[in-house]
Scaffold this active site. Structure first.
Site, mmCIF file in Angstrom:
data_model
loop_
_atom_site.group_PDB
_atom_site.id
_atom_site.type_symbol
_atom_site.label_atom_id
_atom_site.label_comp_id
_atom_site.label_asym_id
_atom_site.label_seq_id
_atom_site.Cartn_x
_atom_site.Cartn_y
_atom_site.Cartn_z
ATOM 1 N N TYR A 273 27.509 4.251 56.994
ATOM 2 C CA TYR A 273 26.187 4.139 56.372
ATOM 3 C C TYR A 273 26.272 4.423 54.870
ATOM 4 C CZ TYR A 273 21.131 4.913 55.767
ATOM 5 O OH TYR A 273 19.811 4.861 55.362
ATOM 6 N N ARG A 314 16.215 11.835 64.231
ATOM 7 C CA ARG A 314 15.959 12.386 62.900
ATOM 8 C C ARG A 314 15.151 13.675 63.069
ATOM 9 N NH1 ARG A 314 14.692 7.115 59.051
ATOM 10 N NH2 ARG A 314 14.175 5.942 60.916
ATOM 11 N N ASN A 318 12.339 14.381 65.849
ATOM 12 C CA ASN A 318 12.760 15.307 66.899
ATOM 13 C C ASN A 318 11.798 16.484 67.029
ATOM 14 O OD1 ASN A 318 15.002 13.956 67.785
ATOM 15 N ND2 ASN A 318 16.492 15.501 67.155
ATOM 16 N N PHE A 319 11.518 17.161 65.914
ATOM 17 C CA PHE A 319 10.671 18.357 65.959
ATOM 18 C C PHE A 319 9.273 18.019 66.483
ATOM 19 C CE2 PHE A 319 12.850 21.244 62.506
ATOM 20 C CZ PHE A 319 14.000 21.293 63.284
ATOM 21 N N GLN A 337 20.023 24.321 55.550
ATOM 22 C CA GLN A 337 20.212 23.080 54.775
ATOM 23 C C GLN A 337 18.829 22.521 54.408
ATOM 24 O OE1 GLN A 337 20.577 23.489 58.034
ATOM 25 N NE2 GLN A 337 20.781 21.580 59.186
ATOM 26 N N THR A 338 18.758 21.828 53.287
ATOM 27 C CA THR A 338 17.435 21.357 52.831
ATOM 28 C C THR A 338 17.336 19.833 52.809
ATOM 29 O OG1 THR A 338 17.971 21.188 50.475
ATOM 30 C CG2 THR A 338 17.247 23.354 51.283
ATOM 31 N N ARG A 339 16.097 19.373 52.942
ATOM 32 C CA ARG A 339 15.747 17.960 52.753
ATOM 33 C C ARG A 339 14.371 17.932 52.083
ATOM 34 N NH1 ARG A 339 20.262 17.752 54.339
ATOM 35 N NH2 ARG A 339 21.199 16.285 55.820
HETATM 36 P P1 NAD Z 1 14.415 1.507 61.124
HETATM 37 O O1 NAD Z 1 15.612 1.688 61.968
HETATM 38 O O2 NAD Z 1 13.098 1.873 61.680
HETATM 39 O O3 NAD Z 1 14.313 0.027 60.582
HETATM 40 C C1 NAD Z 1 15.438 -0.778 60.374
HETATM 41 C C2 NAD Z 1 15.112 -2.164 60.882
HETATM 42 O O4 NAD Z 1 16.226 -3.031 60.648
HETATM 43 C C3 NAD Z 1 14.864 -2.205 62.392
HETATM 44 O O5 NAD Z 1 13.720 -2.961 62.659
HETATM 45 C C4 NAD Z 1 16.105 -2.864 62.956
HETATM 46 O O6 NAD Z 1 15.875 -3.530 64.164
HETATM 47 C C5 NAD Z 1 16.499 -3.791 61.824
HETATM 48 N N1 NAD Z 1 17.913 -4.123 61.800
HETATM 49 C C6 NAD Z 1 18.970 -3.292 61.893
HETATM 50 N N2 NAD Z 1 20.110 -3.990 61.819
HETATM 51 C C7 NAD Z 1 19.769 -5.296 61.665
HETATM 52 C C8 NAD Z 1 20.498 -6.512 61.542
HETATM 53 N N3 NAD Z 1 21.828 -6.513 61.557
HETATM 54 N N4 NAD Z 1 19.814 -7.668 61.403
HETATM 55 C C9 NAD Z 1 18.461 -7.671 61.391
HETATM 56 N N5 NAD Z 1 17.725 -6.565 61.521
HETATM 57 C C10 NAD Z 1 18.369 -5.380 61.655
HETATM 58 O O7 NAD Z 1 14.704 2.325 59.774
HETATM 59 P P2 NAD Z 1 13.741 2.643 58.564
HETATM 60 O O8 NAD Z 1 13.586 4.112 58.496
HETATM 61 O O9 NAD Z 1 12.526 1.808 58.621
HETATM 62 O O10 NAD Z 1 14.650 2.229 57.343
HETATM 63 C C11 NAD Z 1 14.458 1.021 56.662
HETATM 64 C C12 NAD Z 1 15.432 0.953 55.495
HETATM 65 O O11 NAD Z 1 15.210 2.045 54.601
HETATM 66 C C13 NAD Z 1 16.893 1.019 55.900
HETATM 67 O O12 NAD Z 1 17.630 0.126 55.107
HETATM 68 C C14 NAD Z 1 17.284 2.424 55.579
HETATM 69 O O13 NAD Z 1 18.658 2.524 55.292
HETATM 70 C C15 NAD Z 1 16.422 2.736 54.386
HETATM 71 N N6 NAD Z 1 16.187 4.184 54.274
HETATM 72 C C16 NAD Z 1 15.296 4.805 55.101
HETATM 73 C C17 NAD Z 1 15.133 6.173 55.005
HETATM 74 C C18 NAD Z 1 14.167 6.887 55.888
HETATM 75 O O14 NAD Z 1 14.098 8.118 55.813
HETATM 76 N N7 NAD Z 1 13.377 6.227 56.698
HETATM 77 C C19 NAD Z 1 15.867 6.911 54.076
HETATM 78 C C20 NAD Z 1 16.769 6.235 53.277
HETATM 79 C C21 NAD Z 1 16.915 4.867 53.366
HETATM 80 N N1 UDP Z 2 18.493 18.301 62.112
HETATM 81 C C1 UDP Z 2 18.087 19.388 62.832
HETATM 82 N N2 UDP Z 2 17.589 19.192 64.070
HETATM 83 C C2 UDP Z 2 17.453 17.975 64.633
HETATM 84 C C3 UDP Z 2 17.853 16.851 63.886
HETATM 85 C C4 UDP Z 2 18.375 17.065 62.643
HETATM 86 O O1 UDP Z 2 18.179 20.536 62.364
HETATM 87 O O2 UDP Z 2 16.976 17.897 65.779
HETATM 88 C C5 UDP Z 2 18.999 18.477 60.737
HETATM 89 C C6 UDP Z 2 20.269 17.749 60.399
HETATM 90 O O3 UDP Z 2 21.382 18.541 60.722
HETATM 91 C C7 UDP Z 2 20.126 17.551 58.911
HETATM 92 C C8 UDP Z 2 18.623 17.448 58.688
HETATM 93 O O4 UDP Z 2 18.026 17.937 59.872
HETATM 94 O O5 UDP Z 2 20.614 18.674 58.234
HETATM 95 C C9 UDP Z 2 18.141 16.053 58.449
HETATM 96 O O6 UDP Z 2 18.640 15.208 59.459
HETATM 97 P P1 UDP Z 2 18.155 13.725 59.677
HETATM 98 O O7 UDP Z 2 18.987 13.184 60.770
HETATM 99 O O8 UDP Z 2 16.695 13.693 59.869
HETATM 100 O O9 UDP Z 2 18.410 12.992 58.299
HETATM 101 P P2 UDP Z 2 19.639 12.923 57.283
HETATM 102 O O10 UDP Z 2 20.726 13.841 57.762
HETATM 103 O O11 UDP Z 2 20.036 11.538 57.290
HETATM 104 O O12 UDP Z 2 19.061 13.391 56.014
#
Ligand code: NAD
Ligand code: UDP
Ligand code: UDP
Length: 454
Positions: A273, A314, A318-319, A337-339
């Site tokens: 990723y 995520r 999850n929570f 850890q922070t987000r």
């Molecule tokens: P999501 O999984 O809900 O949406 C992704 C969509 O892409 C889904 O509908 C899935 O079916 C489709 N998809 C996956 N692989 C595909 C392929 N090969 N061909 C066609 N369709 C495909 O995720 P999201 O949270 O809506 O994320 C959308 C975008 O934003 C992603 O590119 C993700 O990397 C980016 N992003 C999201 C977050 C977040 O927190 N939600 C954070 C950082 C980046």
């Molecule tokens: N995390 C957690 N409990 C869960 C799922 C995730 O404590 O049930 C933590 C995970 O270890 C990470 C943070 O939450 O530190 C964010 O995780 P997430 O998968 O949502 O997103 P990303 O790691 O891609 O930022």
């Protein structure tokens, strides 16, 4: 047919002979049929011919009509570089795509080489149209909210999604809208469409999903992005990549600024990723520099809201699901850890501002409000169930220790910043999760009250 052609040609030959006979010549040499004339006489004859019987007037009127018609028929379009034969203008996206597929080779080259057209010209008898926009991954969490906004402002939207993590239910409310189309398609395969803008979101986003088939994840990021850039190049569309804060890896700079190059493990379990998105950014910039493509790059930080997959692993989903199901909240590691969590409508606003603006980016799009996972658990307890228990679990490999966006650049150049804090956004998501988990369509009193706060 052959006899018709024969007839036609013999008719011509026959008339030729006639003319020659009438002129009294021998039919072999045109020169013998005419007395030689000097250049002055020939010019005078030509002039008499042109002026005679109002031929000049007819010729001028004809030219004026032709120029007028060509002027009116010049195509319109905001970015104006999509392929627009008059037939395709009137077609639905899928019909146009089919036609485009048949005409691929010829049309593709023509569209790429065509200069940008002047906006504002509207074909005779047609109203100005909204933009034609592709949203890859449009059936997913973020994509479906973006589709809602684009349709609401009058654009025609084509969703391209393979439904790996997306759901048809997320966009079902647009079924029957003539401005909406959905294509089941994997972006790893090429596709032909005629559009003005491409929002490229297709990619699984939760660690559980993207680690499930890492090879597919990196293919989606690399080959999928390449295909969408190729499409954008062919039709001259503007292209927006949804990259991620994961490009910063486990950051050594805090908060993260766009100029920071990151600290990413290239061979770890998250690399499909993280490195996939980094390569997608590279491709995007290479098409921008090398093919003069208009591009935009967003680096999205953790986003939450309605329509997230309930069991995507995520932390927010999850929570919330755990608290609603009366299960313990699973905190990974020590929970320190922070987000930084951003509500989805803030993100969509940022993406649209970025697409419409003049700046390539990359831009951090996130909410700078930073929470430890234990603090997040507390907000979830306060919102859903104060008695929800916390259970510690081992953390996953390569988990970034902290993450917080510096959004100065987006504030200054896009005029964007998030407006929904976590405590206001979370109840809106809880309402959606409650409905989907329990089938309870009525918001409960506490959720409704909290949602009304913003
Ligand atoms: P999501 O999984 O809900 O949406 C992704 C969509 O892409 C889904 O509908 C899935 O079916 C489709 N998809 C996956 N692989 C595909 C392929 N090969 N061909 C066609 N369709 C495909 O995720 P999201 O949270 O809506 O994320 C959308 C975008 O934003 C992603 O590119 C993700 O990397 C980016 N992003 C999201 C977050 C977040 O927190 N939600 C954070 C950082 C980046
Ligand atoms: N995390 C957690 N409990 C869960 C799922 C995730 O404590 O049930 C933590 C995970 O270890 C990470 C943070 O939450 O530190 C964010 O995780 P997430 O998968 O949502 O997103 P990303 O790691 O891609 O930022
Ligand atoms: N592509 C696509 N749709 C298009 C145009 C291109 O899917 O309308 C794909 C194409 O199959 C190729 C990729 O995009 O794999 C990159 O295209 P580009 O024209 O940039 O490169 P080339 O085809 O010359 O390698």
């Amino acid at each position: 047919m052959a006899s018709m052609l024969l007839g036609a040609s013999s008719d011509m030959i026959y008339r030729g002979h006639d003319a020659q006979a009438a002129l009294g010549g021998d039919g072999y040499s045109a020169k013998k049929q005419h007395r030689p004339v000097g250049p002055c006489r020939a010019r005078a004859r030509a002039l008499r011919y042109v002026l005679g019987e109002q031929r000049l007037v007819f010729a001028l009127v004809g030219m004026a009509i032709a120029s007028f018609v060509l002027l009116l028929a010049a195509p319109s379009g905001r970015h104006g570089a999509a392929v627009k034969t008059s037939g395709q203008e009137l077609m639905s996206g899928s019909a146009a795509a089919g036609l485009a597929a048949r005409q691929y080779t010829g049309v593709a080259r023509m569209a790429y080489e065509e200069p940008r057209r002047v906006p504002g010209r509207v074909p005779l008898g047609l109203k100005r149209k909204g933009l034609r926009v592709v949203v890859t991954g449009g059936a997913g969490f973020v994509g479906s909210h973006l589709v809602d906004r684009l349709l609401a402002r009058g654009d025609s939207v084509i969703v391209v999604d393979n439904f790996f993590t997306g759901r048809k239910e997320n966009v079902l409310h647009h079924a029957g809208n003539p401005n909406f189309e959905m294509i089941r398609h994997d972006v790893v395969e090429p596709i032909l469409l005629e559009v003005d803008q491409i929002y490229h979101l297709a990619c699984p986003a939760s660690p559980v999903h993207y680690k499930y088939n890492p090879v597919k994840t990196i293919k989606t990021n690399v080959v999928g992005t390449l295909n969408m850039l190729g499409l954008a190049k062919r039709v001259g569309a503007r292209f927006l990549l949804t990259s991620t804060s994961e490009v910063y890896g486990d950051p050594l700079q805090h908060p993260q600024v766009e100029t920071y190059w990151g600290n990413v493990n290239p061979i770890g379990v998250r690399s499909c990723y993280d490195e996939g998105k980094r390569t997608a950014e590279t491709l995007t910039m290479d098409y921008h520099r090398g093919a003069n493509l208009e591009v935009r790059i967003a680096r999205i930080f953790n986003t939450y809201g309605p329509r997230m997959c309930i069991d995507d692993g995520r932390v927010v989903s999850n929570f919330v699901a755990q608290a609603l199901r009366k299960e313990p909240l699973t905190v990974y590691g020590d929970g320190k850890q922070t987000r930084s969590f951003q509500y989805v409508s803030d993100l969509v606003e940022g993406l649209m501002k970025l697409m419409e603006g003049e700046h390539v980016g990359p831009f951090n799009l996130g909410n700078p409000g930073e929470f430890t996972m234990l603090e997040l658990a507390k907000v979830v307890q306060d919102t859903i169930d104060p008695n929800a228990r916390i259970e510690f679990r081992p953390n996953t490999a390569d988990d970034p220790h902290k993450r917080k966006p510096d959004i100065s650049r987006a504030k200054e150049l896009l005029g964007w910043e998030p407006v929904i804090p976590l405590r206001n956004g979370l109840p809106l998501m809880v309402h959606d999760f409650r409905s989907r988990i329990f089938g309870d369509r009525e918001p409960d009193a506490s959720t409704a009250a909290a949602a009304g706060d913003d």
